[in-house]
Design a protein around this motif. Structure first.
Motif, short mmCIF file in Angstrom:
data_model
loop_
_atom_site.label_atom_id
_atom_site.label_comp_id
_atom_site.label_asym_id
_atom_site.label_seq_id
_atom_site.Cartn_x
_atom_site.Cartn_y
_atom_site.Cartn_z
N TYR A 91 0.73 -0.57 0.12
CA TYR A 91 0.16 -0.17 0.11
C TYR A 91 1.03 1.00 -0.11
N THR A 92 0.23 2.48 -0.11
CA THR A 92 1.10 3.76 -0.08
C THR A 92 0.45 4.56 0.83
N VAL A 93 1.92 4.77 1.25
CA VAL A 93 1.72 5.80 3.14
C VAL A 93 1.94 7.17 2.72
N ILE A 94 0.81 8.62 2.74
CA ILE A 94 1.07 9.26 2.25
C ILE A 94 0.68 10.23 3.59
N ASP A 95 1.90 12.08 3.78
CA ASP A 95 0.95 12.66 4.58
C ASP A 95 0.74 13.39 4.40
N LYS A 96 -0.46 13.73 3.50
CA LYS A 96 -1.41 14.22 2.74
C LYS A 96 -2.81 14.16 2.91
N LEU B 81 -2.30 11.33 8.03
CA LEU B 81 -1.44 9.58 7.25
C LEU B 81 -2.69 9.41 6.26
N SER B 82 -2.47 8.88 5.08
CA SER B 82 -3.17 8.41 4.37
C SER B 82 -3.33 7.46 3.70
N ILE B 83 -3.62 6.08 3.34
CA ILE B 83 -3.22 4.80 3.27
C ILE B 83 -4.26 3.96 2.09
N MET C 100 -9.46 6.42 10.79
CA MET C 100 -11.13 5.32 9.99
C MET C 100 -10.36 3.92 8.50
N VAL C 101 -10.49 3.04 9.00
CA VAL C 101 -10.05 2.17 7.96
C VAL C 101 -11.45 1.59 6.88
N ASP C 102 -11.20 1.11 6.22
CA ASP C 102 -12.36 0.92 5.48
C ASP C 102 -12.70 -0.62 5.53
N PRO C 103 -13.83 -1.39 5.70
CA PRO C 103 -13.81 -2.56 6.82
C PRO C 103 -13.60 -3.68 5.88
N ALA C 104 -13.06 -3.66 4.46
CA ALA C 104 -13.01 -4.68 3.83
C ALA C 104 -11.30 -4.86 3.72
N TYR C 105 -10.62 -3.73 5.11
CA TYR C 105 -9.24 -4.03 4.76
C TYR C 105 -9.02 -3.93 6.23
N GLN C 106 -10.16 -3.92 6.91
CA GLN C 106 -9.91 -3.89 8.61
C GLN C 106 -9.47 -5.74 9.01
N GLY C 107 -8.48 -5.46 10.12
CA GLY C 107 -7.37 -6.22 10.37
C GLY C 107 -6.59 -6.88 9.45
N ASN C 108 -6.10 -6.67 8.75
CA ASN C 108 -4.66 -6.09 8.13
C ASN C 108 -3.62 -4.82 8.45
N GLY C 109 -3.45 -4.81 9.96
CA GLY C 109 -2.62 -3.73 10.19
C GLY C 109 -2.31 -2.59 10.41
N LEU C 110 -3.64 -1.68 9.32
CA LEU C 110 -3.86 -0.81 8.73
C LEU C 110 -4.38 0.06 9.47
N GLY C 111 -4.78 0.06 10.83
CA GLY C 111 -5.10 1.19 11.91
C GLY C 111 -3.81 1.14 12.52
N LYS C 112 -3.81 0.20 13.07
CA LYS C 112 -2.37 -0.02 13.87
C LYS C 112 -0.74 1.07 12.76
N GLN C 113 -1.10 1.03 12.05
CA GLN C 113 0.56 1.25 10.84
C GLN C 113 -0.25 3.23 11.36
N ILE C 114 -1.70 3.70 10.58
CA ILE C 114 -2.01 4.73 11.40
C ILE C 114 -1.16 4.96 12.58
N ILE C 115 -1.76 4.91 13.52
CA ILE C 115 -1.44 4.90 14.76
C ILE C 115 0.19 5.18 15.22
N GLU C 116 0.87 4.09 15.06
CA GLU C 116 2.02 3.48 14.41
C GLU C 116 2.84 5.48 14.33
N GLY C 117 2.26 5.81 12.77
CA GLY C 117 3.26 7.16 11.97
C GLY C 117 2.62 8.17 12.81
N LEU C 118 1.43 8.12 13.25
CA LEU C 118 1.00 9.36 13.34
C LEU C 118 2.39 10.23 14.76
#
Length: 137
Positions: free
Chosen positions: A3-8, A48-50, A76-94
């Motif tokens: 996935y692409t992570v950007i701070d925009k 942060l946006s993924i 917030m994480v799209d329900p279809a992508y929940q459980g893949n560590g994206l919320g954790k990635q957002i928090i860690e980035g913040l």
């Protein structure tokens, strides 16, 4: 998966769609339009946006004084992508942004049922003798 992570901040349509699909919109206190919520996001200190390709699949933001206080908002994480560590990635980035800036006091408001998620990431509930408080006017 990559996935692409950007701070925009994402464009309005993507933000509004994720806000709706993630269920975060219905958890808001007060009556705010999608446009007002997007303006709030635009006024953030950091976000942060993924993306999966062109699709926004996760987002989080902070408001801060840039020195010693920050408040994490709208994770917030799209329900279809929940459980893949994206919320954790957002928090860690913040949190990483806070560390870079020397901010040590970080607060957040959790959506119903998400407390355990944040506890796993090191957040603690406030002490009973120092409760957080709020008012909706």
């Amino acid at each position: 998966m990559s996935y692409t992570v950007i701070d925009k901040l994402p464009i309005y349509d993507q933000f509004a769609e994720l806000h709706q699909s993630s269920g975060l919109l219905k958890n808001k206190k007060g009556n705010y339009t999608q446009e007002q919520l997007y303006t709030a996001a635009k006024n953030s200190w950091y976000c942060l946006s993924i993306y999966d390709g062109e699709a926004l699949i996760a987002f989080g933001r902070m408001i801060s004084d840039g020195v010693y206080q920050a408040l994490i908002c709208d994770v917030m994480v799209d329900p279809a992508y929940q459980g893949n560590g994206l919320g954790k990635q957002i928090i860690e980035g913040l949190l990483h942004k806070c560390q870079q800036s020397g901010i040590q006091s970080i607060q957040l408001f959790s959506a119903k049922g998400k407390q355990q998620f944040y506890k796993k990431l090191g957040f603690q509930e406030r002490e009973a003798d120092a409760p957080g408080m709020s008012i909706v006017i």
